[in-house]
Design an enzyme around this catalytic site. Structure first.
Site, mmCIF file in Angstrom:
data_model
loop_
_atom_site.group_PDB
_atom_site.id
_atom_site.type_symbol
_atom_site.label_atom_id
_atom_site.label_comp_id
_atom_site.label_asym_id
_atom_site.label_seq_id
_atom_site.Cartn_x
_atom_site.Cartn_y
_atom_site.Cartn_z
ATOM 1 N N LYS A 10 -8.918 3.622 -2.152
ATOM 2 C CA LYS A 10 -9.268 2.981 -0.880
ATOM 3 C C LYS A 10 -10.524 3.627 -0.292
ATOM 4 O O LYS A 10 -10.632 4.856 -0.219
ATOM 5 C CB LYS A 10 -8.100 3.106 0.091
ATOM 6 C CG LYS A 10 -8.264 2.344 1.390
ATOM 7 C CD LYS A 10 -7.005 2.504 2.249
ATOM 8 C CE LYS A 10 -7.098 1.758 3.557
ATOM 9 N NZ LYS A 10 -5.891 1.960 4.385
ATOM 10 N N GLU B 148 0.847 -1.200 0.000
ATOM 11 C CA GLU B 148 0.000 0.000 0.000
ATOM 12 C C GLU B 148 0.883 1.251 0.000
ATOM 13 O O GLU B 148 1.939 1.284 0.649
ATOM 14 C CB GLU B 148 -0.872 -0.028 1.251
ATOM 15 C CG GLU B 148 -1.769 1.191 1.436
ATOM 16 C CD GLU B 148 -2.511 1.171 2.761
ATOM 17 O OE1 GLU B 148 -3.489 1.923 2.886
ATOM 18 O OE2 GLU B 148 -2.113 0.407 3.671
ATOM 19 N N CYS C 80 -5.490 -3.158 2.999
ATOM 20 C CA CYS C 80 -5.095 -3.013 4.396
ATOM 21 C C CYS C 80 -6.268 -2.982 5.381
ATOM 22 O O CYS C 80 -6.870 -4.017 5.647
ATOM 23 C CB CYS C 80 -4.220 -1.766 4.530
ATOM 24 S SG CYS C 80 -3.220 -1.713 6.052
#
Length: 270
Positions: free
Chosen positions: A120, A44, A157
Site C-alpha cells: 500500500k 485489507e 482502501c
C-alpha cells in the site's frame, strides 16, 4: 461470445489470530467457488486484526509474516483447491532492521501461484489514525495484471481518495479494479465510501469490486459497481459473501457510449 465472470467479496470479520482468519478465509473461498465465483476478494490486512490499542509498529511486527509464511501458503492451497483467483490483505515482514511492516495485498491465481504482492502506497493518517507510524509506504503503484477474465487493477482502501492512483492504472489498460479495504466508521465515512467507489468506476469507465472488513470499527457495506456507476451489489454491515458480475460486453458498450478515456489530454496535465 464474451462471457461474464462472477466475483465474490468475502466480507469477513478479522480476529487477532492469523490461524483463525486463514480457516475463515478457506471456508469463504470454497463456498464462493461452489457458488460459481472465479475470483474471491478478502479485506485489507485480513490476516490479523489490530485493535486501536494494538495499532503500533511493535505489535504489527510481532504478528507479521513473510510471503512464504503459513497465511499466504494456506491461501495458495485454498485457491488451488477451489481453482479460483484470490486477492487478500496481510501484514508482511519488512526487510533489514526496519521496525515497521508492510500493508500488503497478495494476488494468487487459480493454480495457487503468487503473482503479485502490492505494498500500500498511501497511508491512512486521518480520523485519529497514523498508519504511517505502523507501516512502510510502498513506492510503486500496482501495474495492471492480465487475468483470464480481463485486465485487473488494484488499490487499497484509503487510496480511493486519490483518483490518480486509479487513473495511472486505467491509462495502462484496466477492465476492472479490486479494492480490499478496512474502511473505518466515522463522521460521513459511509457517504465518502459510496461516492468514492462509484466515482472511480465512472471516471475510468471500469468495474470496481470492493471488499471491506466487517465487525469491530469497520463499515462493511462492500460495493460492486459497473463502468457507468450502477451499483450491482452492496453488503450489509455484517459478515457475508457479496457477489457481482463482470460483463465484458457491458464494459465495451459503456466505453462506446462514454469514450472519456480516449478523450483525455495528457499533454495538458504535465
Amino acid at each position: 461470445m464474451m462471457t461474464t465472470t462472477l466475483i465474490a467479496a468475502a466480507q469477513l470479520e478479522s480476529s487477532p489470530s492469523a490461524e483463525e482468519n486463514l480457516a475463515k478465509a478457506r471456508s469463504a473461498i470454497a463456498l464462493a467457488a461452489q457458488r460459481g465465483a472465479r475470483l474471491v476478494i478478502l479485506p485489507e490486512i485480513f490476516m490479523a486484526y489490530l485493535s486501536h490499542e494494538e495499532f503500533t509498529a511493535p505489535h504489527a511486527r510481532r504478528v507479521a509474516q513473510s510471503l512464504d509464511g503459513p497465511f499466504v501458503t494456506g491461501l495458495r492451497e485454498a485457491a488451488r483447491t477451489a481453482q479460483v483467483w484470490v486477492v487478500a490483505g496481510m501484514i508482511e515482514v519488512a526487510g533489514g532492521t526496519e521496525e515497521k511492516t508492510y500493508n500488503t495485498t497478495v494476488v494468487i491465481d487459480g493454480q495457487g501461484e503468487l503473482l503479485r504482492a502490492y505494498h500500500k502506497t498511501h497511508m491512512f493518517d486521518a480520523y485519529g489514525y497514523r498508519e504511517s507510524d505502523v507501516f512502510v509506504s510502498g513506492d510503486q503503484l500496482f501495474e495492471p495484471l492480465a487475468t483470464p477474465f480481463g485486465r485487473m487493477g488494484l488499490f487499497v482502501c484509503y487510496e480511493l481518495r486519490f483518483p490518480e492512483v486509479a487513473r495511472y492504472q486505467a491509462a495502462r489498460g484496466v477492465d476492472f479494479f479490486v479494492v480490499p479495504s478496512g474502511w473505518v466508521n466515522g463522521h460521513l465515512k459511509e457517504v465518502h465510501w459510496r461516492h468514492l467507489v462509484v466515482a472511480r468506476a465512472i471516471e475510468n469507465t471500469a468495474y470496481v469490486f470492493t471488499c471491506d472488513q466487517a465487525g469491530h470499527q469497520f463499515l462493511g457495506r462492500s460495493l460492486h459497481v459497473d463502468p457507468l456507476g450502477v451499483v450491482l451489489a452492496e453488503g450489509s454491515e455484517g459478515e457475508q459473501l457479496v457477489f457481482g458480475e463482470f460483463d465484458p460486453q457491458r464494459l465495451e458498450q459503456a466505453r462506446i457510449k462514454v469514450p472519456a478515456l480516449q478523450h483525455r489530454r495528457p499533454d495538458l496535465y504535465r
